[in-house]
Design a protein around this motif. Structure first.
Motif, mmCIF file in Angstrom:
data_model
loop_
_atom_site.group_PDB
_atom_site.id
_atom_site.type_symbol
_atom_site.label_atom_id
_atom_site.label_comp_id
_atom_site.label_asym_id
_atom_site.label_seq_id
_atom_site.Cartn_x
_atom_site.Cartn_y
_atom_site.Cartn_z
ATOM 1 N N LEU A 80 0.843 -1.198 0.000
ATOM 2 C CA LEU A 80 0.000 0.000 0.000
ATOM 3 C C LEU A 80 0.875 1.243 0.000
ATOM 4 N N ASP A 134 -3.238 5.874 2.820
ATOM 5 C CA ASP A 134 -4.183 4.750 2.850
ATOM 6 C C ASP A 134 -3.649 3.613 3.708
ATOM 7 N N SER A 162 -3.551 4.766 7.424
ATOM 8 C CA SER A 162 -4.886 4.892 8.013
ATOM 9 C C SER A 162 -5.551 3.528 8.176
ATOM 10 N N SER A 163 -5.332 2.613 7.242
ATOM 11 C CA SER A 163 -5.905 1.269 7.371
ATOM 12 C C SER A 163 -5.334 0.547 8.588
ATOM 13 N N ARG A 207 -6.537 2.243 11.815
ATOM 14 C CA ARG A 207 -7.935 1.916 12.086
ATOM 15 C C ARG A 207 -8.058 0.534 12.736
ATOM 16 N N VAL A 208 -7.342 -0.448 12.198
ATOM 17 C CA VAL A 208 -7.397 -1.805 12.759
ATOM 18 C C VAL A 208 -6.817 -1.828 14.172
ATOM 19 N N ASN A 219 -8.774 -7.150 7.562
ATOM 20 C CA ASN A 219 -9.418 -5.845 7.439
ATOM 21 C C ASN A 219 -8.574 -4.785 6.738
ATOM 22 N N ALA A 220 -7.253 -4.868 6.869
ATOM 23 C CA ALA A 220 -6.399 -3.855 6.244
ATOM 24 C C ALA A 220 -5.680 -4.402 5.018
ATOM 25 N N ARG A 227 1.523 -5.547 1.741
ATOM 26 C CA ARG A 227 0.542 -6.430 1.087
ATOM 27 C C ARG A 227 1.197 -7.664 0.587
#
Length: 159
Positions: free
Chosen positions: A78, A82, A85-86, A89-90, A132-133, A159
């Motif tokens: 990634l 993005d 933040s992913s 967030r997790v 989730n991410a 990733r």
């Protein structure tokens, strides 16, 4: 001993020889049953009982293999906010945001550092990051802390 048995066999009548042969056959069949047939049927029963469990383990292993193949086929890491933040967030969803001491993007990888985090919280976090991410751990350094059950964790994610 063999000569004695041979002499006794030659002295025996035809009827006695037949009875001895029949007795030897019965003993041989009993030994065959006790040492071959009975253990074999017991093994078949045990394997029949264990087959559903083994099949479920095989299905789980196949599903995990498919997940690994899917992870290998994911696109490049990634980029930019993005990714951060992913991951953030997790981490917040797992109530670990306060334990994070560093979260940055470097060399196409998200670097996540916990100065002190409970070791048993990490597997759930790593699973949530994958699901989730869309990121997985490429490198991890876990150092035990003085407090029982806690570690310093440095994670490199992509990733």
């Amino acid at each position: 001993m063999l000569s004695t048995l041979t002499a006794a066999w030659q002295r025996a009548s035809t009827r006695e020889r037949r009875l001895l042969a029949a007795a030897a056959t019965v003993v041989a069949l009993a030994l065959l049953y006790a040492w071959v047939w009975k253990p074999m049927t017991a093994d078949i029963e045990r394997l029949s009982r264990d087959l559903p469990r083994a099949q479920s383990v095989l299905d789980a292993a196949r599903a995990q293999a498919e997940n690994l193949v899917a992870l290998e086929r994911n696109p490049a890491p990634l980029r930019g906010q993005d990714a951060l933040s992913s991951v953030e967030r997790v981490v917040a969803e797992r109530s670990l945001r306060s334990a994070v001491t560093a979260l940055d993007l470097a060399e196409g990888r998200v670097r996540l550092t916990f100065a002190s985090v409970r070791f048993d919280a990490l597997p759930g976090l790593l699973d949530a990051l994958v699901r989730n991410a869309g990121v997985r751990v490429l490198e991890a350094t876990l150092t035990p802390r003085v407090e029982p059950g806690t570690v310093r964790a440095e994670l490199s994610l992509a990733r």
